[in-house]
Design a protein around this motif. Structure first.
Motif, PDB file in Angstrom:
ATOM      1  N   GLN A   1     -18.066  25.271 102.708  1.00 25.87           N
ATOM      2  CA  GLN A   1     -18.353  24.727 104.038  1.00 25.87           C
ATOM      3  C   GLN A   1     -19.858  24.703 104.245  1.00 25.87           C
ATOM      4  N   ILE A   2     -20.404  23.493 104.366  1.00 25.71           N
ATOM      5  CA  ILE A   2     -21.844  23.324 104.525  1.00 25.71           C
ATOM      6  C   ILE A   2     -22.095  22.403 105.716  1.00 25.71           C
ATOM      7  N   PRO A   3     -22.630  22.943 106.805  1.00 24.57           N
ATOM      8  CA  PRO A   3     -22.937  22.089 107.950  1.00 24.57           C
ATOM      9  C   PRO A   3     -23.990  21.043 107.584  1.00 24.57           C
ATOM     10  N   SER A   4     -23.725  19.790 107.926  1.00 24.65           N
ATOM     11  CA  SER A   4     -24.648  18.665 107.680  1.00 24.65           C
ATOM     12  C   SER A   4     -25.179  18.650 106.253  1.00 24.65           C
ATOM     13  N   PRO A   5     -24.302  18.564 105.253  1.00 27.07           N
ATOM     14  CA  PRO A   5     -24.758  18.638 103.862  1.00 27.07           C
ATOM     15  C   PRO A   5     -25.748  17.551 103.486  1.00 27.07           C
ATOM     16  N   HIS A   6     -25.655  16.400 104.126  1.00 27.04           N
ATOM     17  CA  HIS A   6     -26.578  15.307 103.817  1.00 27.04           C
ATOM     18  C   HIS A   6     -28.020  15.629 104.198  1.00 27.04           C
ATOM     19  N   THR A   7     -28.206  16.644 105.048  1.00 27.07           N
ATOM     20  CA  THR A   7     -29.574  17.013 105.434  1.00 27.07           C
ATOM     21  C   THR A   7     -30.050  18.305 104.775  1.00 27.07           C
ATOM     22  N   VAL A   8     -29.117  19.133 104.268  1.00 32.58           N
ATOM     23  CA  VAL A   8     -29.524  20.442 103.739  1.00 32.58           C
ATOM     24  C   VAL A   8     -29.409  20.589 102.224  1.00 32.58           C
TER      25      VAL A   8
ATOM     26  N   ASN B   1     -30.475  19.653  98.744  1.00 30.76           N
ATOM     27  CA  ASN B   1     -31.540  18.946  98.035  1.00 30.76           C
ATOM     28  C   ASN B   1     -31.043  18.525  96.662  1.00 30.76           C
ATOM     29  N   ASN B   2     -31.187  17.264  96.338  1.00 28.66           N
ATOM     30  CA  ASN B   2     -30.802  16.729  95.036  1.00 28.66           C
ATOM     31  C   ASN B   2     -29.358  17.028  94.643  1.00 28.66           C
ATOM     32  N   PRO B   3     -28.384  16.647  95.487  1.00 30.43           N
ATOM     33  CA  PRO B   3     -26.988  16.875  95.094  1.00 30.43           C
ATOM     34  C   PRO B   3     -26.637  15.997  93.894  1.00 30.43           C
ATOM     35  N   LYS B   4     -25.671  16.438  93.130  1.00 25.74           N
ATOM     36  CA  LYS B   4     -25.211  15.683  91.972  1.00 25.74           C
ATOM     37  C   LYS B   4     -24.044  14.781  92.373  1.00 25.74           C
ATOM     38  N   ALA B   5     -23.892  13.651  91.704  1.00 26.30           N
ATOM     39  CA  ALA B   5     -22.758  12.766  91.958  1.00 26.30           C
ATOM     40  C   ALA B   5     -21.475  13.554  91.758  1.00 26.30           C
ATOM     41  N   GLY B   6     -20.556  13.424  92.693  1.00 28.78           N
ATOM     42  CA  GLY B   6     -19.295  14.158  92.628  1.00 28.78           C
ATOM     43  C   GLY B   6     -19.279  15.412  93.472  1.00 28.78           C
ATOM     44  N   THR B   7     -20.404  15.726  94.128  1.00 28.99           N
ATOM     45  CA  THR B   7     -20.437  16.894  95.008  1.00 28.99           C
ATOM     46  C   THR B   7     -19.463  16.677  96.158  1.00 28.99           C
ATOM     47  N   VAL B   8     -18.605  17.673  96.402  1.00 28.57           N
ATOM     48  CA  VAL B   8     -17.617  17.607  97.481  1.00 28.57           C
ATOM     49  C   VAL B   8     -17.717  18.887  98.297  1.00 28.57           C
ATOM     50  N   VAL B   9     -17.883  18.751  99.610  1.00 33.28           N
ATOM     51  CA  VAL B   9     -17.960  19.890 100.518  1.00 33.28           C
ATOM     52  C   VAL B   9     -17.238  19.539 101.814  1.00 33.28           C
ATOM     53  N   TYR B  10     -16.994  20.557 102.633  1.00 28.97           N
ATOM     54  CA  TYR B  10     -16.455  20.353 103.973  1.00 28.97           C
ATOM     55  C   TYR B  10     -17.570  20.600 104.969  1.00 28.97           C
ATOM     56  N   ASP B  11     -17.772  19.651 105.887  1.00 27.75           N
ATOM     57  CA  ASP B  11     -18.791  19.794 106.930  1.00 27.75           C
ATOM     58  C   ASP B  11     -18.114  20.245 108.216  1.00 27.75           C
ATOM     59  N   PRO B  12     -18.266  21.528 108.592  1.00 29.08           N
ATOM     60  CA  PRO B  12     -17.626  22.004 109.819  1.00 29.08           C
ATOM     61  C   PRO B  12     -18.239  21.409 111.081  1.00 29.08           C
ATOM     62  N   THR B  13     -19.462  20.904 110.990  1.00 34.91           N
ATOM     63  CA  THR B  13     -20.111  20.300 112.157  1.00 34.91           C
ATOM     64  C   THR B  13     -19.411  18.998 112.548  1.00 34.91           C
ATOM     65  N   SER B  14     -19.170  18.130 111.568  1.00 33.52           N
ATOM     66  CA  SER B  14     -18.507  16.851 111.845  1.00 33.52           C
ATOM     67  C   SER B  14     -17.010  16.900 111.559  1.00 33.52           C
ATOM     68  N   GLU B  15     -16.528  18.079 111.081  1.00 30.94           N
ATOM     69  CA  GLU B  15     -15.135  18.255 110.692  1.00 30.94           C
ATOM     70  C   GLU B  15     -14.707  17.170 109.719  1.00 30.94           C
ATOM     71  N   SER B  16     -15.525  17.007 108.656  1.00 31.32           N
ATOM     72  CA  SER B  16     -15.307  15.954 107.679  1.00 31.32           C
ATOM     73  C   SER B  16     -15.352  16.480 106.256  1.00 31.32           C
ATOM     74  N   LEU B  17     -14.609  15.810 105.385  1.00 29.73           N
ATOM     75  CA  LEU B  17     -14.747  16.001 103.956  1.00 29.73           C
ATOM     76  C   LEU B  17     -15.899  15.111 103.527  1.00 29.73           C
ATOM     77  N   CYS B  18     -16.856  15.661 102.807  1.00 29.12           N
ATOM     78  CA  CYS B  18     -18.056  14.909 102.428  1.00 29.12           C
ATOM     79  C   CYS B  18     -18.119  14.787 100.908  1.00 29.12           C
ATOM     80  N   VAL B  19     -18.310  13.567 100.424  1.00 29.38           N
ATOM     81  CA  VAL B  19     -18.372  13.298  98.996  1.00 29.38           C
ATOM     82  C   VAL B  19     -19.653  12.529  98.702  1.00 29.38           C
ATOM     83  N   TYR B  20     -20.410  13.007  97.722  1.00 23.81           N
ATOM     84  CA  TYR B  20     -21.660  12.343  97.334  1.00 23.81           C
ATOM     85  C   TYR B  20     -21.414  11.569  96.042  1.00 23.81           C
ATOM     86  N   ASN B  21     -21.731  10.282  96.025  1.00 27.70           N
ATOM     87  CA  ASN B  21     -21.462   9.448  94.857  1.00 27.70           C
ATOM     88  C   ASN B  21     -22.673   9.262  93.943  1.00 27.70           C
TER      89      ASN B  21
END
Length: 86
Positions: free
Chosen positions: A48-55, A57-77
């Motif tokens: 669980q990482i709040p606002s992963p798109h802002t915190v 740094n340099n995520p790898k393609a395929g990174t998957v986390v849950y954002d409790p702030t937006s209550e969303s599943l987040c996937v980085y491509n």
């Protein structure tokens, strides 16, 4: 005794990669993959990482986390974040 900065690999001796991946939660599985999770009563919990798109740094393609702030599943491509929520 283990010395600081020295890695004890004695537990790894005799281990071989059978190419079947790792199964967690059962002795065997009909599914194939690098990592197979089996349980009739438990779920996988993502980091669980709040606002992963802002915190992150340099995520790898395929990174998957849950954002409790937006209550969303987040996937980085590798280029963009996708947010899947209600």
């Amino acid at each position: 005794s283990i010395l600081p900065g020295v890695v004890d690999t004695s537990l790894q001796s005799g281990l071989t990669d059978d190419g079947k991946g790792v199964i967690i939660g059962a002795d065997s599985s009909a599914a194939t993959g690098v990592l197979v999770l089996e349980s009739p009563t438990k779920a996988m919990i993502l980091p669980q990482i709040p606002s992963p798109h802002t915190v992150l740094n340099n995520p790898k393609a395929g990174t998957v986390v849950y954002d409790p702030t937006s209550e969303s599943l987040c996937v980085y491509n590798g280029q963009y974040w996708a947010f899947w929520g209600e």
